[in-house]
Design a protein around this motif. Structure first.
Motif, PDB file in Angstrom:
ATOM      1  N   ASP A 198       0.823  -1.204   0.000  1.00  0.00           N
ATOM      2  CA  ASP A 198       0.000   0.000   0.000  1.00  0.00           C
ATOM      3  C   ASP A 198       0.860   1.258   0.000  1.00  0.00           C
ATOM      4  O   ASP A 198       1.364   1.680   1.050  1.00  0.00           O
ATOM      5  N   PHE A 199       0.996   1.879  -1.180  1.00  0.00           N
ATOM      6  CA  PHE A 199       1.717   3.150  -1.296  1.00  0.00           C
ATOM      7  C   PHE A 199       0.726   4.299  -1.502  1.00  0.00           C
ATOM      8  O   PHE A 199       1.057   5.338  -2.074  1.00  0.00           O
ATOM      9  N   VAL A 200      -0.489   4.082  -1.010  1.00  0.00           N
ATOM     10  CA  VAL A 200      -1.487   5.146  -0.904  1.00  0.00           C
ATOM     11  C   VAL A 200      -1.541   5.636   0.545  1.00  0.00           C
ATOM     12  O   VAL A 200      -1.580   6.822   0.819  1.00  0.00           O
ATOM     13  N   ALA A 201      -1.514   4.671   1.456  1.00  0.00           N
ATOM     14  CA  ALA A 201      -1.494   4.953   2.902  1.00  0.00           C
ATOM     15  C   ALA A 201      -2.622   5.893   3.309  1.00  0.00           C
ATOM     16  O   ALA A 201      -2.427   6.838   4.078  1.00  0.00           O
ATOM     17  N   GLY A 226      13.730   7.788   1.272  1.00  0.00           N
ATOM     18  CA  GLY A 226      13.268   8.629   0.181  1.00  0.00           C
ATOM     19  C   GLY A 226      14.367   8.928  -0.816  1.00  0.00           C
ATOM     20  O   GLY A 226      14.137   8.898  -2.033  1.00  0.00           O
ATOM     21  N   LYS A 227      15.551   9.198  -0.316  1.00  0.00           N
ATOM     22  CA  LYS A 227      16.682   9.483  -1.202  1.00  0.00           C
ATOM     23  C   LYS A 227      16.979   8.283  -2.093  1.00  0.00           C
ATOM     24  O   LYS A 227      17.232   8.422  -3.295  1.00  0.00           O
ATOM     25  N   TRP A 228      16.922   7.089  -1.510  1.00  0.00           N
ATOM     26  CA  TRP A 228      17.207   5.883  -2.303  1.00  0.00           C
ATOM     27  C   TRP A 228      16.159   5.693  -3.393  1.00  0.00           C
ATOM     28  O   TRP A 228      16.501   5.456  -4.558  1.00  0.00           O
ATOM     29  N   VAL A 229      14.878   5.811  -3.039  1.00  0.00           N
ATOM     30  CA  VAL A 229      13.811   5.612  -4.026  1.00  0.00           C
ATOM     31  C   VAL A 229      13.917   6.645  -5.141  1.00  0.00           C
ATOM     32  O   VAL A 229      13.857   6.310  -6.334  1.00  0.00           O
ATOM     33  N   ILE A 230      14.066   7.908  -4.780  1.00  0.00           N
ATOM     34  CA  ILE A 230      14.117   8.974  -5.787  1.00  0.00           C
ATOM     35  C   ILE A 230      15.315   8.787  -6.708  1.00  0.00           C
ATOM     36  O   ILE A 230      15.200   8.915  -7.940  1.00  0.00           O
ATOM     37  N   ASN A 231      16.462   8.455  -6.147  1.00  0.00           N
ATOM     38  CA  ASN A 231      17.659   8.246  -6.982  1.00  0.00           C
ATOM     39  C   ASN A 231      17.481   7.047  -7.916  1.00  0.00           C
ATOM     40  O   ASN A 231      17.880   7.096  -9.090  1.00  0.00           O
ATOM     41  N   VAL A 245      -1.525   3.365 -13.056  1.00  0.00           N
ATOM     42  CA  VAL A 245      -2.084   3.097 -11.723  1.00  0.00           C
ATOM     43  C   VAL A 245      -2.811   1.758 -11.718  1.00  0.00           C
ATOM     44  O   VAL A 245      -2.634   0.935 -10.809  1.00  0.00           O
ATOM     45  N   ALA A 246      -3.610   1.515 -12.754  1.00  0.00           N
ATOM     46  CA  ALA A 246      -4.357   0.255 -12.851  1.00  0.00           C
ATOM     47  C   ALA A 246      -3.413  -0.931 -13.018  1.00  0.00           C
ATOM     48  O   ALA A 246      -3.624  -1.998 -12.423  1.00  0.00           O
ATOM     49  N   ALA A 247      -2.374  -0.753 -13.839  1.00  0.00           N
ATOM     50  CA  ALA A 247      -1.419  -1.844 -14.057  1.00  0.00           C
ATOM     51  C   ALA A 247      -0.649  -2.176 -12.787  1.00  0.00           C
ATOM     52  O   ALA A 247      -0.399  -3.347 -12.484  1.00  0.00           O
ATOM     53  N   LEU A 248      -0.290  -1.170 -12.020  1.00  0.00           N
ATOM     54  CA  LEU A 248       0.403  -1.412 -10.758  1.00  0.00           C
ATOM     55  C   LEU A 248      -0.509  -2.101  -9.750  1.00  0.00           C
ATOM     56  O   LEU A 248      -0.054  -2.941  -8.964  1.00  0.00           O
ATOM     57  N   ARG A 249      -1.779  -1.778  -9.795  1.00  0.00           N
ATOM     58  CA  ARG A 249      -2.728  -2.466  -8.919  1.00  0.00           C
ATOM     59  C   ARG A 249      -2.787  -3.950  -9.265  1.00  0.00           C
ATOM     60  O   ARG A 249      -2.901  -4.810  -8.373  1.00  0.00           O
ATOM     61  N   GLU A 250      -2.698  -4.263 -10.545  1.00  0.00           N
ATOM     62  CA  GLU A 250      -2.642  -5.664 -10.968  1.00  0.00           C
ATOM     63  C   GLU A 250      -1.373  -6.343 -10.460  1.00  0.00           C
ATOM     64  O   GLU A 250      -1.350  -7.555 -10.236  1.00  0.00           O
ATOM     65  N   THR A 287       9.463  -1.085   4.813  1.00  0.00           N
ATOM     66  CA  THR A 287      10.788  -1.699   4.914  1.00  0.00           C
ATOM     67  C   THR A 287      11.577  -1.470   3.623  1.00  0.00           C
ATOM     68  O   THR A 287      11.004  -1.175   2.562  1.00  0.00           O
ATOM     69  N   ASN A 288      12.882  -1.638   3.715  1.00  0.00           N
ATOM     70  CA  ASN A 288      13.727  -1.509   2.525  1.00  0.00           C
ATOM     71  C   ASN A 288      13.343  -2.550   1.473  1.00  0.00           C
ATOM     72  O   ASN A 288      13.337  -2.254   0.269  1.00  0.00           O
ATOM     73  N   GLU A 289      13.012  -3.732   1.913  1.00  0.00           N
ATOM     74  CA  GLU A 289      12.623  -4.792   0.975  1.00  0.00           C
ATOM     75  C   GLU A 289      11.330  -4.428   0.254  1.00  0.00           C
ATOM     76  O   GLU A 289      11.183  -4.678  -0.960  1.00  0.00           O
ATOM     77  N   GLN A 290      10.392  -3.837   0.976  1.00  0.00           N
ATOM     78  CA  GLN A 290       9.135  -3.426   0.349  1.00  0.00           C
ATOM     79  C   GLN A 290       9.363  -2.292  -0.646  1.00  0.00           C
ATOM     80  O   GLN A 290       8.723  -2.250  -1.704  1.00  0.00           O
ATOM     81  N   LEU A 291      10.267  -1.383  -0.330  1.00  0.00           N
ATOM     82  CA  LEU A 291      10.598  -0.313  -1.269  1.00  0.00           C
ATOM     83  C   LEU A 291      11.230  -0.880  -2.538  1.00  0.00           C
ATOM     84  O   LEU A 291      10.904  -0.447  -3.652  1.00  0.00           O
ATOM     85  N   GLU A 292      12.123  -1.842  -2.374  1.00  0.00           N
ATOM     86  CA  GLU A 292      12.744  -2.475  -3.550  1.00  0.00           C
ATOM     87  C   GLU A 292      11.701  -3.167  -4.410  1.00  0.00           C
ATOM     88  O   GLU A 292      11.727  -3.075  -5.641  1.00  0.00           O
ATOM     89  N   GLN A 293      10.763  -3.839  -3.755  1.00  0.00           N
ATOM     90  CA  GLN A 293       9.681  -4.526  -4.473  1.00  0.00           C
ATOM     91  C   GLN A 293       8.840  -3.521  -5.252  1.00  0.00           C
ATOM     92  O   GLN A 293       8.485  -3.760  -6.421  1.00  0.00           O
ATOM     93  N   ALA A 294       8.527  -2.397  -4.632  1.00  0.00           N
ATOM     94  CA  ALA A 294       7.699  -1.386  -5.281  1.00  0.00           C
ATOM     95  C   ALA A 294       8.423  -0.748  -6.462  1.00  0.00           C
ATOM     96  O   ALA A 294       7.834  -0.561  -7.534  1.00  0.00           O
ATOM     97  N   VAL A 295       9.675  -0.405  -6.283  1.00  0.00           N
ATOM     98  CA  VAL A 295      10.450   0.214  -7.367  1.00  0.00           C
ATOM     99  C   VAL A 295      10.548  -0.736  -8.551  1.00  0.00           C
ATOM    100  O   VAL A 295      10.426  -0.321  -9.709  1.00  0.00           O
ATOM    101  N   GLU A 296      10.728  -2.012  -8.269  1.00  0.00           N
ATOM    102  CA  GLU A 296      10.808  -3.003  -9.354  1.00  0.00           C
ATOM    103  C   GLU A 296       9.478  -3.091 -10.104  1.00  0.00           C
ATOM    104  O   GLU A 296       9.452  -3.183 -11.341  1.00  0.00           O
ATOM    105  N   ALA A 297       8.377  -3.032  -9.365  1.00  0.00           N
ATOM    106  CA  ALA A 297       7.064  -3.072 -10.007  1.00  0.00           C
ATOM    107  C   ALA A 297       6.849  -1.840 -10.890  1.00  0.00           C
ATOM    108  O   ALA A 297       6.328  -1.944 -12.008  1.00  0.00           O
TER     109      ALA A 297
END
Length: 385
Positions: free
Chosen positions: A33-36, A296-301, A335-340, A362-372
């Protein structure tokens, strides 16, 4: 047929439980959930310390009235003022209510009515806060709004200098325009805000409803720009999902908000304050803010590096864990594709993907999201829809 007014374009998804950055729907599917809750559940779903504080308060006292002394309010107000440049707090139930209070206080304290705000801003949907909002789509169909609001181009120092004069009561601004596209303020614009408010004696109101309570890596985003606002507003993350808002003001404004000048039946009740105090303790004392900056710095970079290889991405921007990805085409298919892909994100305007993970992600969840996100952008069939 639903008995609800259809005021929301609802997704075909019914969440039933959550923990941290994870959300589970009624069919048992788990989402990241990256809507929070639209930047509300900063400490994630069902944070144990916030839950416990509210449970304990439920067993003691839910609500009395602001006619009585409420210890929990004093505690929350002290924390907010200790960790900001403001001195007094008014508690209410939402960001829109906090902005209404700010507008009223600015008009009363200055004896003036003209307030400047900015194109693509968003301050709420009550008549006053909607009048402050610089988006015509929010205004449509409601007839005359408060007349003495003027909208300026955001991050335009010359337009700001030209517009401010002795008739201006206040300037109302977001440090990062959230609904308007996740657009951060430039430092040059922040410096100009400081200059013109000092020169003309008008108040500076900063709407921190979405940026506040740690979202950008500091308790409030104004801290990163060297600003010293007269008024700020907060809500969303303040209660981690419990409905609560706050308007903070400097000491010199105290004479204008005395008994009978403003009020809220439910604002600051013991149950809401239990949530607020638990949230603030976690945010300001548990090293969370430094963690948000690093994440945040890691995700943005990561996303900026990826954008250099992806023509579809115009820009990646944001601060902390408030991140926008501007696209050349409509963002809705993404947005729809990421929901899938079991990642929930938002739009911020037609062309911007908005990522608002819980600060405890978590860092692992951020990595998962960036990959998606990367995988969906690589899917060329979506980019021309």
């Amino acid at each position: 047929m639903s008995a609800l007014f259809p005021t929301y374009a609802r997704w075909q998804l019914e969440p039933v439980s959550g923990e941290g950055a994870l959300l589970v729907d009624s069919s048992g599917v788990t989402y990241l959930d990256f809507v929070a809750g639209i930047a509300v559940c900063n400490l994630g779903h069902c944070h144990p310390k916030v839950n416990q504080a509210v449970k304990e308060q439920v067993e003691s006292l839910w609500h009395v009235s602001n006619l009585f002394q409420i210890k929990q309010q004093e505690q929350a107000a002290k924390t907010l003022t200790d960790y900001s440049v403001l001195d007094k707090v008014f508690f209410c139930n939402s960001g829109a209510e906090a902005n209404e209070a700010a507008i009223k206080l600015a008009r009363k304290a200055t004896g003036k009515h003209k307030i400047l705000s900015f194109h693509q801003s968003f301050h709420g949907r009550t008549i006053g806060s909607m009048s402050a909002t610089g988006q015509s789509k929010v205004h449509e169909g409601y007839g005359p709004l408060l007349s003495e609001f003027e909208y300026l181009p955001y991050n335009d120092e010359n337009a700001l200098s030209d517009a401010v004069d002795s008739e201006v009561a206040a300037i109302m601004v977001e440090v990062i325009q959230g609904e308007g596209g996740v657009t951060p303020m430039t430092q040059a614009f922040a410096d100009k805000l400081k200059e013109v408010t000092e020169l003309h004696g008008c108040l500076l109101i900063i709407d921190e409803v979405q940026t506040g309570i740690g979202r950008t890596g500091t308790l409030f985003a104004y801290e990163q720009y060297g600003l010293s606002p007269d008024i700020i507003t907060a809500a969303k993350g303040l209660g981690n999902g419990f409905p609560v808002g706050a308007m903070l003001g400097k000491e010199h404004l105290t004479p204008y908000f005395q008994a009978g000048s403003h009020g809220s039946t439910f604002g600051g009740n013991p149950l809401a304050m239990a949530a607020v105090n638990a949230v603030l303790k976690e945010v300001v004392t548990e090293n969370l803010l430094e963690d948000v900056k690093k994440k945040g710095k890691w995700v943005i970079n990561e996303l900026i590096d990826f954008s250099k290889k992806m023509d579809e991405i115009v820009e990646v921007r944001g601060k902390g864990l408030m991140i926008g990805i501007e696209c050349k085409h409509e963002a809705a298919p993404l947005v729809a594709a990421l929901r899938e892909q079991k990642l929930l994100v938002l739009q911020a305007g037609p062309n911007v993907l908005r990522l608002l993970p819980p600060l405890v992600v978590t860092n692992e969840q951020l990595e998962q999201a960036v990959e998606a996100v990367k995988n969906v952008f690589k899917s060329s069939t979506l980019l021309t829809q």
